[in-house]
Each structure stands twice: as C-alpha cells, then as structure tokens.
Write a protein that holds these residues in place. Sequence first.
Motif, PDB file in Angstrom:
ATOM      1  N   MET A 199       0.818  -1.217   0.000  1.00 40.76           N
ATOM      2  CA  MET A 199       0.000   0.000   0.000  1.00 40.76           C
ATOM      3  C   MET A 199       0.851   1.265   0.000  1.00 40.76           C
ATOM      4  SD  MET A 199      -3.108  -0.676  -0.308  1.00 40.76           S
ATOM      5  CE  MET A 199      -4.087   0.661   0.315  1.00 40.76           C
ATOM      6  N   ALA A 200       1.989   1.237   0.679  1.00 36.01           N
ATOM      7  CA  ALA A 200       2.849   2.421   0.735  1.00 36.01           C
ATOM      8  C   ALA A 200       3.385   2.778  -0.643  1.00 36.01           C
ATOM      9  CB  ALA A 200       4.003   2.193   1.697  1.00 36.01           C
ATOM     10  N   ASN A 201       3.495   1.772  -1.521  1.00 40.86           N
ATOM     11  CA  ASN A 201       4.004   2.021  -2.866  1.00 40.86           C
ATOM     12  C   ASN A 201       2.938   2.598  -3.786  1.00 40.86           C
ATOM     13  OD1 ASN A 201       6.366   0.922  -1.958  1.00 40.86           O
ATOM     14  ND2 ASN A 201       6.088  -1.041  -2.980  1.00 40.86           N
ATOM     15  N   ARG A 202       1.723   2.741  -3.292  1.00 42.99           N
ATOM     16  CA  ARG A 202       0.618   3.244  -4.109  1.00 42.99           C
ATOM     17  C   ARG A 202       0.216   4.671  -3.748  1.00 42.99           C
ATOM     18  NH1 ARG A 202      -3.424  -1.848  -4.685  1.00 42.99           N
ATOM     19  NH2 ARG A 202      -1.852  -3.353  -5.264  1.00 42.99           N
ATOM     20  N   LYS A 217      10.094   5.847  -8.933  1.00 41.88           N
ATOM     21  CA  LYS A 217      10.301   4.486  -9.436  1.00 41.88           C
ATOM     22  C   LYS A 217       9.044   3.640  -9.255  1.00 41.88           C
ATOM     23  CE  LYS A 217      15.302   4.264  -8.903  1.00 41.88           C
ATOM     24  NZ  LYS A 217      16.421   3.610  -8.214  1.00 41.88           N
ATOM     25  N   ASN A 218       8.350   3.803  -8.138  1.00 45.01           N
ATOM     26  CA  ASN A 218       7.104   3.067  -7.908  1.00 45.01           C
ATOM     27  C   ASN A 218       6.029   3.462  -8.911  1.00 45.01           C
ATOM     28  OD1 ASN A 218       8.129   1.615  -5.746  1.00 45.01           O
ATOM     29  ND2 ASN A 218       7.396   3.095  -4.233  1.00 45.01           N
ATOM     30  N   LEU A 219       5.949   4.754  -9.235  1.00 48.76           N
ATOM     31  CA  LEU A 219       4.974   5.212 -10.221  1.00 48.76           C
ATOM     32  C   LEU A 219       5.312   4.650 -11.602  1.00 48.76           C
ATOM     33  CD1 LEU A 219       2.483   6.874 -10.890  1.00 48.76           C
ATOM     34  CD2 LEU A 219       3.971   8.863 -11.186  1.00 48.76           C
ATOM     35  N   ASP A 252      10.920  15.544 -10.974  1.00 45.83           N
ATOM     36  CA  ASP A 252      11.364  16.177  -9.729  1.00 45.83           C
ATOM     37  C   ASP A 252      10.217  16.479  -8.756  1.00 45.83           C
ATOM     38  OD1 ASP A 252      10.274  18.307 -11.185  1.00 45.83           O
ATOM     39  OD2 ASP A 252      11.807  19.719 -10.543  1.00 45.83           O
ATOM     40  N   GLN A 253       9.015  16.030  -9.079  1.00 45.39           N
ATOM     41  CA  GLN A 253       7.888  16.253  -8.177  1.00 45.39           C
ATOM     42  C   GLN A 253       7.758  15.167  -7.119  1.00 45.39           C
ATOM     43  OE1 GLN A 253       4.877  17.224 -11.475  1.00 45.39           O
ATOM     44  NE2 GLN A 253       4.097  18.265  -9.662  1.00 45.39           N
ATOM     45  N   LEU A 254       8.445  14.067  -7.319  1.00 49.06           N
ATOM     46  CA  LEU A 254       8.358  12.945  -6.391  1.00 49.06           C
ATOM     47  C   LEU A 254       9.751  12.558  -5.908  1.00 49.06           C
ATOM     48  CD1 LEU A 254       5.897  10.663  -8.394  1.00 49.06           C
ATOM     49  CD2 LEU A 254       5.401  11.818  -6.245  1.00 49.06           C
TER      50      LEU A 254
END
Length: 131
Positions: A3-6, A122-124, A114-116
């Motif tokens: 869930m943290a990766n979402r 990488k998860n996105l 650069d927004q994340l």
Amino acid sequence: MSMANRIFELQYSRFSLVLQLFIFLVILSLSYQLLSLAFWLLSFFIMALAWFYFLKRPYIKHFEYLDQQDWSFRFSDPSLETQRRKISKIIDHQVYITLYFSDAQYQPLTIWWDQLPLLQWKNLKLLVKLA
C-alpha cells in the motif's frame, strides 16, 4: 505491491517552473523583435498575468492508486474535496508521466520527475509498466 508504494505526494516541480520561464523569455524576446514597443508591453503584461493566474490555481498534491483504474486525488486547496477519478491511459515520457482521465471534464495530469522522491518516482513508473 504494498500500500505504501501506491501513495504519491507531489511537490512543486522546479524543472517545470524553469521550463515555463525559459519559454516565456523566448516568446518575449521573439515578440520584441516583431512588435512595436506598445504591443510588446501589452503582450508582456497579458502573458505575465496568465502565467501568475495558472501558478495560483489549485493543483493535485496527493494521489493514491486504489484499484484497477480508480485513483483518489487530493488538492493543494484544503477547501476542495478529495476526488475519485478513473484513469483511461498513462504515458511514460521518461522525464514526465501523463495521466489521462476517463471523464473529459478533467485535464490530463503531467507529473515531472522532480515532483516525487526517487523511490516514489520508481514506484509510479512500475505502476505504469504494470498498467
């Protein structure tokens, strides 16, 4: 995928801001050569107003993958409610990712690299490949 990766927390993109400023200056320098001083000043004023208007609009601050095509989106303006939207298409352009929504009333969302934080980026990108 946990869930943290979402969950994705967007920051303001400095790269996007510099790119907009660069394009703004290029247009101003080209129009300076083509227009009289009065029209150039008028166009400068209108472009500056439009740029500041678009900078002040509420933007998506947080989004989360729910399931299938469903995502939830929270905005920078706390008075706006969290929205649940369906994503019809996601395109990875390497330095940015564009999310297209099923409902035509919503404009596509561009997410710059650069927004994340790097791990969230990488998860996105992984979610894009899996979609």
